[in-house]
Design a protein around this motif. Structure first.
Motif, PDB file in Angstrom:
ATOM      1  N   GLY A  87     -62.701 -50.097 -47.139  1.00  0.00           N
ATOM      2  CA  GLY A  87     -62.146 -49.641 -45.875  1.00  0.00           C
ATOM      3  C   GLY A  87     -63.231 -49.063 -44.991  1.00  0.00           C
ATOM      4  O   GLY A  87     -64.406 -49.426 -45.090  1.00  0.00           O
ATOM      5  N   TRP A  88     -62.837 -48.127 -44.144  1.00  0.00           N
ATOM      6  CA  TRP A  88     -63.753 -47.489 -43.203  1.00  0.00           C
ATOM      7  C   TRP A  88     -63.525 -45.979 -43.241  1.00  0.00           C
ATOM      8  O   TRP A  88     -62.473 -45.522 -43.672  1.00  0.00           O
ATOM      9  N   PRO A  89     -64.485 -45.190 -42.764  1.00  0.00           N
ATOM     10  CA  PRO A  89     -64.279 -43.740 -42.715  1.00  0.00           C
ATOM     11  C   PRO A  89     -63.052 -43.352 -41.890  1.00  0.00           C
ATOM     12  O   PRO A  89     -62.480 -42.291 -42.079  1.00  0.00           O
ATOM     13  N   GLN A  90     -62.621 -44.245 -40.979  1.00  0.00           N
ATOM     14  CA  GLN A  90     -61.481 -43.948 -40.110  1.00  0.00           C
ATOM     15  C   GLN A  90     -60.172 -44.599 -40.577  1.00  0.00           C
ATOM     16  O   GLN A  90     -59.106 -44.213 -40.116  1.00  0.00           O
ATOM     17  N   VAL A  91     -60.244 -45.595 -41.451  1.00  0.00           N
ATOM     18  CA  VAL A  91     -59.039 -46.350 -41.836  1.00  0.00           C
ATOM     19  C   VAL A  91     -59.050 -46.654 -43.328  1.00  0.00           C
ATOM     20  O   VAL A  91     -60.038 -47.181 -43.857  1.00  0.00           O
ATOM     21  N   GLN A  92     -57.933 -46.317 -43.999  1.00  0.00           N
ATOM     22  CA  GLN A  92     -57.766 -46.668 -45.412  1.00  0.00           C
ATOM     23  C   GLN A  92     -56.396 -47.325 -45.592  1.00  0.00           C
ATOM     24  O   GLN A  92     -55.405 -46.889 -45.000  1.00  0.00           O
ATOM     25  N   SER A  93     -56.365 -48.376 -46.421  1.00  0.00           N
ATOM     26  CA  SER A  93     -55.140 -49.159 -46.645  1.00  0.00           C
ATOM     27  C   SER A  93     -54.742 -49.122 -48.113  1.00  0.00           C
ATOM     28  O   SER A  93     -55.600 -49.202 -48.999  1.00  0.00           O
ATOM     29  N   PHE A  94     -53.422 -49.028 -48.341  1.00  0.00           N
ATOM     30  CA  PHE A  94     -52.880 -48.900 -49.691  1.00  0.00           C
ATOM     31  C   PHE A  94     -51.758 -49.918 -49.892  1.00  0.00           C
ATOM     32  O   PHE A  94     -50.594 -49.642 -49.596  1.00  0.00           O
ATOM     33  N   PRO A  95     -52.068 -51.132 -50.385  1.00  0.00           N
ATOM     34  CA  PRO A  95     -51.006 -52.098 -50.657  1.00  0.00           C
ATOM     35  C   PRO A  95     -50.169 -51.653 -51.860  1.00  0.00           C
ATOM     36  O   PRO A  95     -50.684 -51.010 -52.786  1.00  0.00           O
ATOM     37  N   ALA A  96     -48.890 -51.985 -51.839  1.00  0.00           N
ATOM     38  CA  ALA A  96     -47.979 -51.568 -52.913  1.00  0.00           C
ATOM     39  C   ALA A  96     -48.515 -51.992 -54.276  1.00  0.00           C
ATOM     40  O   ALA A  96     -48.935 -53.141 -54.468  1.00  0.00           O
ATOM     41  N   ASP A  97     -48.502 -51.052 -55.229  1.00  0.00           N
ATOM     42  CA  ASP A  97     -48.967 -51.357 -56.587  1.00  0.00           C
ATOM     43  C   ASP A  97     -47.804 -51.874 -57.437  1.00  0.00           C
ATOM     44  O   ASP A  97     -46.661 -51.958 -56.981  1.00  0.00           O
ATOM     45  N   ASP A  98     -48.105 -52.244 -58.681  1.00  0.00           N
ATOM     46  CA  ASP A  98     -47.084 -52.844 -59.561  1.00  0.00           C
ATOM     47  C   ASP A  98     -45.932 -51.878 -59.846  1.00  0.00           C
ATOM     48  O   ASP A  98     -44.770 -52.286 -59.891  1.00  0.00           O
ATOM     49  N   PHE A  99     -46.240 -50.597 -60.044  1.00  0.00           N
ATOM     50  CA  PHE A  99     -45.183 -49.606 -60.272  1.00  0.00           C
ATOM     51  C   PHE A  99     -44.222 -49.589 -59.090  1.00  0.00           C
ATOM     52  O   PHE A  99     -43.001 -49.561 -59.249  1.00  0.00           O
ATOM     53  N   THR A 100     -44.795 -49.600 -57.890  1.00  0.00           N
ATOM     54  CA  THR A 100     -43.998 -49.543 -56.667  1.00  0.00           C
ATOM     55  C   THR A 100     -43.118 -50.782 -56.523  1.00  0.00           C
ATOM     56  O   THR A 100     -41.933 -50.684 -56.187  1.00  0.00           O
ATOM     57  N   LYS A 101     -43.691 -51.946 -56.765  1.00  0.00           N
ATOM     58  CA  LYS A 101     -42.919 -53.190 -56.653  1.00  0.00           C
ATOM     59  C   LYS A 101     -41.745 -53.187 -57.624  1.00  0.00           C
ATOM     60  O   LYS A 101     -40.612 -53.544 -57.256  1.00  0.00           O
ATOM     61  N   ALA A 102     -41.996 -52.759 -58.863  1.00  0.00           N
ATOM     62  CA  ALA A 102     -40.917 -52.703 -59.865  1.00  0.00           C
ATOM     63  C   ALA A 102     -39.848 -51.694 -59.443  1.00  0.00           C
ATOM     64  O   ALA A 102     -38.647 -51.935 -59.606  1.00  0.00           O
ATOM     65  N   LEU A 103     -40.270 -50.558 -58.892  1.00  0.00           N
ATOM     66  CA  LEU A 103     -39.339 -49.533 -58.419  1.00  0.00           C
ATOM     67  C   LEU A 103     -38.455 -50.085 -57.298  1.00  0.00           C
ATOM     68  O   LEU A 103     -37.233 -49.909 -57.308  1.00  0.00           O
ATOM     69  N   PHE A 104     -39.058 -50.757 -56.351  1.00  0.00           N
ATOM     70  CA  PHE A 104     -38.300 -51.300 -55.223  1.00  0.00           C
ATOM     71  C   PHE A 104     -37.302 -52.375 -55.672  1.00  0.00           C
ATOM     72  O   PHE A 104     -36.188 -52.453 -55.152  1.00  0.00           O
ATOM     73  N   VAL A 105     -37.704 -53.202 -56.638  1.00  0.00           N
ATOM     74  CA  VAL A 105     -36.776 -54.217 -57.170  1.00  0.00           C
ATOM     75  C   VAL A 105     -35.603 -53.523 -57.860  1.00  0.00           C
ATOM     76  O   VAL A 105     -34.435 -53.847 -57.619  1.00  0.00           O
TER      77      VAL A 105
ATOM     78  N   TYR B 144     -43.891 -43.796 -55.105  1.00  0.00           N
ATOM     79  CA  TYR B 144     -44.316 -45.148 -54.740  1.00  0.00           C
ATOM     80  C   TYR B 144     -45.559 -45.062 -53.854  1.00  0.00           C
ATOM     81  O   TYR B 144     -45.848 -44.038 -53.236  1.00  0.00           O
ATOM     82  N   GLY B 145     -46.289 -46.149 -53.817  1.00  0.00           N
ATOM     83  CA  GLY B 145     -47.516 -46.185 -53.028  1.00  0.00           C
ATOM     84  C   GLY B 145     -48.437 -47.264 -53.527  1.00  0.00           C
ATOM     85  O   GLY B 145     -47.988 -48.330 -53.968  1.00  0.00           O
ATOM     86  N   GLY B 146     -49.712 -47.000 -53.484  1.00  0.00           N
ATOM     87  CA  GLY B 146     -50.665 -48.009 -53.912  1.00  0.00           C
ATOM     88  C   GLY B 146     -52.073 -47.465 -53.967  1.00  0.00           C
ATOM     89  O   GLY B 146     -52.313 -46.287 -53.711  1.00  0.00           O
ATOM     90  N   HIS B 147     -52.992 -48.349 -54.305  1.00  0.00           N
ATOM     91  CA  HIS B 147     -54.402 -48.005 -54.477  1.00  0.00           C
ATOM     92  C   HIS B 147     -55.238 -48.871 -53.541  1.00  0.00           C
ATOM     93  O   HIS B 147     -54.912 -50.035 -53.315  1.00  0.00           O
ATOM     94  N   THR B 148     -56.302 -48.295 -53.013  1.00  0.00           N
ATOM     95  CA  THR B 148     -57.187 -49.077 -52.151  1.00  0.00           C
ATOM     96  C   THR B 148     -57.763 -50.250 -52.941  1.00  0.00           C
ATOM     97  O   THR B 148     -58.092 -50.113 -54.117  1.00  0.00           O
ATOM     98  N   LYS B 149     -57.878 -51.390 -52.282  1.00  0.00           N
ATOM     99  CA  LYS B 149     -58.500 -52.561 -52.915  1.00  0.00           C
ATOM    100  C   LYS B 149     -59.855 -52.867 -52.295  1.00  0.00           C
ATOM    101  O   LYS B 149     -60.619 -53.658 -52.820  1.00  0.00           O
TER     102      LYS B 149
END
Length: 196
Positions: free
Chosen positions: A126-144, A118-123
């Motif tokens: 970001g910044w050289p110091q901070v990167q964010s990964f919101p849950a992707d569709d695979f992850t959402k389906a897995l969690f459900v 599970y995880g996600g892809h950057t949208k």
């Protein structure tokens, strides 16, 4: 007149050549983040829980260690050890459109856990110091499917500063963050479960 024209053209061409030679493309924020983290390859660092607004005891009193264990030009494997539990590995990969984060979870026998990858892809860049990964569709389906739909809103973040590396998970009503001290490398932990 011809001499002056040729001299002016030569000077212009030389100037354009020099400009082109010195204009090295600046790495994107994502490349800069990836490259800086890669410099820690082979090193391990101890951490502590900095924020946990719903502690369940899974991390309390346990030694927390991250290990930048395997690095290539396109992928980093970072096991996250919680006491003797070596089941977790963060996998950060370069893609055509940014960076992808996956959580690889294994059992002691090396078999993959039912909640893994599970995880996600950057949208955003970001910044050289901070990167964010919101849950992707695979992850959402897995969690459900696994009965934890409240986790569908997860966003994972990494903060990378000269002295501290942080792993953060946040969603509405929930926040968890571990800070690792990059100023004091520690002994590298054992091989994580399921990896050679």
């Amino acid at each position: 007149m011809i001499k002056h024209t040729l001299l002016a053209l030569s000077t212009l061409c030389l100037g354009l050549y020099t400009l082109g030679a010195s204009a090295t493309p600046k790495p994107s924020a994502q490349d800069a983040f990836f490259n800086t983290l890669s410099k820690h390859c082979g090193k391990a660092y101890a951490g502590k829980v900095a924020v946990d607004n719903a502690p369940d005891g899974g991390f309390a009193g346990k030694r927390l260690v991250m290990h930048v264990r395997q690095c290539s030009d396109t992928q980093l494997h970072i096991p996250f050890h919680v006491g003797d539990d070596a089941s977790r590995t963060w996998v950060i990969s370069k893609t055509a459109t940014g960076l992808e984060l996956k959580h690889d979870h294994r059992h002691k026998d090396g078999l993959e856990d039912s909640i893994s990858q599970y995880g996600g892809h950057t949208k955003e860049l970001g910044w050289p110091q901070v990167q964010s990964f919101p849950a992707d569709d695979f992850t959402k389906a897995l969690f459900v499917r696994e009965g934890i739909p409240q986790s569908m809103g997860n966003t994972w973040q990494f903060y990378l500063y000269p002295k501290i590396f942080s792993y953060r998970m946040v969603r509405q009503g929930r926040e968890f963050r571990v800070d690792f001290d990059l100023t004091k490398p520690v002994k590298t932990p054992p091989t994580p479960w399921g990896w050679q």
